[in-house]
Design a protein around this motif. Sequence first.
Motif, PDB file in Angstrom:
ATOM      1  N   ALA A 109      31.021  46.660  51.586  1.00 53.75           N
ATOM      2  CA  ALA A 109      32.209  45.852  51.331  1.00 53.75           C
ATOM      3  C   ALA A 109      33.193  46.600  50.449  1.00 53.75           C
ATOM      4  CB  ALA A 109      31.834  44.533  50.668  1.00 53.75           C
ATOM      5  N   MET A 110      34.483  46.421  50.744  1.00 49.60           N
ATOM      6  CA  MET A 110      35.566  46.853  49.876  1.00 49.60           C
ATOM      7  C   MET A 110      36.188  45.607  49.261  1.00 49.60           C
ATOM      8  SD  MET A 110      39.149  48.933  50.633  1.00 49.60           S
ATOM      9  CE  MET A 110      40.188  47.511  51.013  1.00 49.60           C
ATOM     10  N   ILE A 111      36.170  45.531  47.942  1.00 48.48           N
ATOM     11  CA  ILE A 111      36.813  44.426  47.232  1.00 48.48           C
ATOM     12  C   ILE A 111      38.204  44.875  46.804  1.00 48.48           C
ATOM     13  CG2 ILE A 111      36.704  42.888  45.238  1.00 48.48           C
ATOM     14  CD1 ILE A 111      33.667  43.182  45.288  1.00 48.48           C
ATOM     15  N   THR A 112      39.226  44.150  47.226  1.00 46.03           N
ATOM     16  CA  THR A 112      40.585  44.561  46.899  1.00 46.03           C
ATOM     17  C   THR A 112      40.902  44.357  45.415  1.00 46.03           C
ATOM     18  OG1 THR A 112      42.933  44.331  47.437  1.00 46.03           O
ATOM     19  CG2 THR A 112      41.621  42.316  47.432  1.00 46.03           C
ATOM     20  N   LEU A 137      36.919  42.089  51.044  1.00 40.81           N
ATOM     21  CA  LEU A 137      36.873  40.865  50.252  1.00 40.81           C
ATOM     22  C   LEU A 137      38.128  40.739  49.401  1.00 40.81           C
ATOM     23  CD1 LEU A 137      33.847  41.117  51.064  1.00 40.81           C
ATOM     24  CD2 LEU A 137      33.264  40.257  48.800  1.00 40.81           C
ATOM     25  N   THR A 138      38.638  39.510  49.307  1.00 34.54           N
ATOM     26  CA  THR A 138      39.803  39.216  48.492  1.00 34.54           C
ATOM     27  C   THR A 138      39.632  37.836  47.877  1.00 34.54           C
ATOM     28  OG1 THR A 138      42.236  39.209  48.458  1.00 34.54           O
ATOM     29  CG2 THR A 138      41.167  38.229  50.403  1.00 34.54           C
ATOM     30  N   GLY A 139      40.651  37.377  47.178  1.00 33.66           N
ATOM     31  CA  GLY A 139      40.607  36.067  46.551  1.00 33.66           C
ATOM     32  C   GLY A 139      41.817  35.891  45.662  1.00 33.66           C
ATOM     33  N   THR A 140      41.778  34.911  44.804  1.00 36.77           N
ATOM     34  CA  THR A 140      42.860  34.743  43.838  1.00 36.77           C
ATOM     35  C   THR A 140      42.798  35.885  42.827  1.00 36.77           C
ATOM     36  OG1 THR A 140      41.534  33.442  42.298  1.00 36.77           O
ATOM     37  CG2 THR A 140      42.652  32.236  44.071  1.00 36.77           C
ATOM     38  N   PRO A 141      43.905  36.150  42.128  1.00 29.07           N
ATOM     39  CA  PRO A 141      43.842  37.187  41.085  1.00 29.07           C
ATOM     40  C   PRO A 141      42.732  36.950  40.071  1.00 29.07           C
ATOM     41  CG  PRO A 141      46.121  36.646  41.568  1.00 29.07           C
ATOM     42  CD  PRO A 141      45.285  35.661  42.332  1.00 29.07           C
ATOM     43  N   ASP A 142      42.510  35.702  39.687  1.00 32.08           N
ATOM     44  CA  ASP A 142      41.447  35.404  38.729  1.00 32.08           C
ATOM     45  C   ASP A 142      40.067  35.676  39.320  1.00 32.08           C
ATOM     46  OD1 ASP A 142      43.236  34.687  36.772  1.00 32.08           O
ATOM     47  OD2 ASP A 142      43.005  32.520  37.075  1.00 32.08           O
ATOM     48  N   ALA A 143      39.891  35.333  40.593  1.00 28.14           N
ATOM     49  CA  ALA A 143      38.599  35.562  41.238  1.00 28.14           C
ATOM     50  C   ALA A 143      38.303  37.046  41.362  1.00 28.14           C
ATOM     51  CB  ALA A 143      38.574  34.895  42.612  1.00 28.14           C
ATOM     52  N   VAL A 144      39.314  37.834  41.699  1.00 37.55           N
ATOM     53  CA  VAL A 144      39.143  39.289  41.795  1.00 37.55           C
ATOM     54  C   VAL A 144      38.838  39.869  40.419  1.00 37.55           C
ATOM     55  CG1 VAL A 144      40.340  41.458  42.257  1.00 37.55           C
ATOM     56  CG2 VAL A 144      40.515  39.556  43.883  1.00 37.55           C
ATOM     57  N   ALA A 145      39.530  39.380  39.388  1.00 34.04           N
ATOM     58  CA  ALA A 145      39.285  39.860  38.024  1.00 34.04           C
ATOM     59  C   ALA A 145      37.862  39.554  37.582  1.00 34.04           C
ATOM     60  CB  ALA A 145      40.287  39.230  37.064  1.00 34.04           C
ATOM     61  N   THR A 146      37.348  38.387  37.951  1.00 34.32           N
ATOM     62  CA  THR A 146      35.974  38.019  37.612  1.00 34.32           C
ATOM     63  C   THR A 146      34.980  38.957  38.278  1.00 34.32           C
ATOM     64  OG1 THR A 146      36.546  35.689  37.300  1.00 34.32           O
ATOM     65  CG2 THR A 146      34.243  36.190  37.775  1.00 34.32           C
ATOM     66  N   ALA A 147      35.217  39.268  39.557  1.00 37.51           N
ATOM     67  CA  ALA A 147      34.329  40.187  40.270  1.00 37.51           C
ATOM     68  C   ALA A 147      34.383  41.580  39.669  1.00 37.51           C
ATOM     69  CB  ALA A 147      34.702  40.229  41.751  1.00 37.51           C
ATOM     70  N   ALA A 148      35.577  42.060  39.377  1.00 38.10           N
ATOM     71  CA  ALA A 148      35.720  43.397  38.802  1.00 38.10           C
ATOM     72  C   ALA A 148      34.993  43.498  37.466  1.00 38.10           C
ATOM     73  CB  ALA A 148      37.193  43.747  38.641  1.00 38.10           C
ATOM     74  N   ALA A 149      35.125  42.472  36.642  1.00 39.36           N
ATOM     75  CA  ALA A 149      34.456  42.480  35.341  1.00 39.36           C
ATOM     76  C   ALA A 149      32.944  42.520  35.505  1.00 39.36           C
ATOM     77  CB  ALA A 149      34.873  41.253  34.540  1.00 39.36           C
ATOM     78  N   ALA A 150      32.418  41.834  36.508  1.00 41.19           N
ATOM     79  CA  ALA A 150      30.981  41.828  36.739  1.00 41.19           C
ATOM     80  C   ALA A 150      30.459  43.215  37.078  1.00 41.19           C
ATOM     81  CB  ALA A 150      30.636  40.844  37.849  1.00 41.19           C
ATOM     82  N   PHE A 151      31.280  44.000  37.774  1.00 37.25           N
ATOM     83  CA  PHE A 151      30.901  45.360  38.137  1.00 37.25           C
ATOM     84  C   PHE A 151      31.262  46.380  37.053  1.00 37.25           C
ATOM     85  CE2 PHE A 151      30.948  43.340  42.278  1.00 37.25           C
ATOM     86  CZ  PHE A 151      29.940  43.973  42.975  1.00 37.25           C
ATOM     87  N   GLY A 152      32.012  45.955  36.043  1.00 35.52           N
ATOM     88  CA  GLY A 152      32.495  46.884  35.034  1.00 35.52           C
ATOM     89  C   GLY A 152      33.632  47.745  35.533  1.00 35.52           C
ATOM     90  N   VAL A 153      34.370  47.225  36.511  1.00 32.79           N
ATOM     91  CA  VAL A 153      35.471  47.956  37.130  1.00 32.79           C
ATOM     92  C   VAL A 153      36.787  47.602  36.438  1.00 32.79           C
ATOM     93  CG1 VAL A 153      36.889  48.002  39.237  1.00 32.79           C
ATOM     94  CG2 VAL A 153      34.408  48.303  39.385  1.00 32.79           C
ATOM     95  N   THR A 154      37.644  48.599  36.257  1.00 25.47           N
ATOM     96  CA  THR A 154      38.973  48.361  35.700  1.00 25.47           C
ATOM     97  C   THR A 154      40.039  48.710  36.735  1.00 25.47           C
ATOM     98  OG1 THR A 154      39.109  50.590  34.770  1.00 25.47           O
ATOM     99  CG2 THR A 154      38.174  48.871  33.371  1.00 25.47           C
TER     100      THR A 154
END
Length: 204
Positions: A109-112, A137-154
Amino acid sequence: MRRRTLILGGAGLAGAFGFTLGLGAWRSGDLQGSAPDATAANSRADLSRMAWRLIDDRGAPVGPQDWLGRASMVFFGFTWCPDVCPTTLMDIADWLEGLGPDADRIGIAMITVDPQRDSPAVLAEYLSNFDPRIRGLTGTPDAVATAAAAFGVTYARVPQSDGDYTMNHTSGVFVFQPSGELASVIDFHEERRFAVPKIRRAIG
């Protein structure tokens, strides 16, 4: 002309790649190393402990628990990315080829990081130019931010002089075991001879 069309249209992705790589060098900070590498991201990432919820390129809801029981590869990118993302997608296709029949035993998967532009339909159109096993995978800005934080991605939005913008983001591909534990991280442009064994070990 939209940059994504410029990358994927015309003579095709393979012919356009050399041009867009050069163009992208000044349109994005990725080639200068400003995109943080995934090796610096959360080395304790575990799908079984994550709680994000996104939508895939077919419009179906997806959460980390949906990936448990099968090895997974995940990376963050965006469809207007001029260099790192198309390179990573082509690298993944190459790794899948190297895996042979085992390639069907792993989800990808690629998460935008650009949900403002990357709707499910846009992701589906973009990813149709690569291996069909790769989901977006996509979503609201908040949902994407939550996913990124879970992976430790900035990631960060970078304005351009023409009023457009690009995105700087963590590069690299996270490889997870079927249990959800992080098995390894494949760095940007890592050679196939190193990447494929990492994936095989995660598949088990």
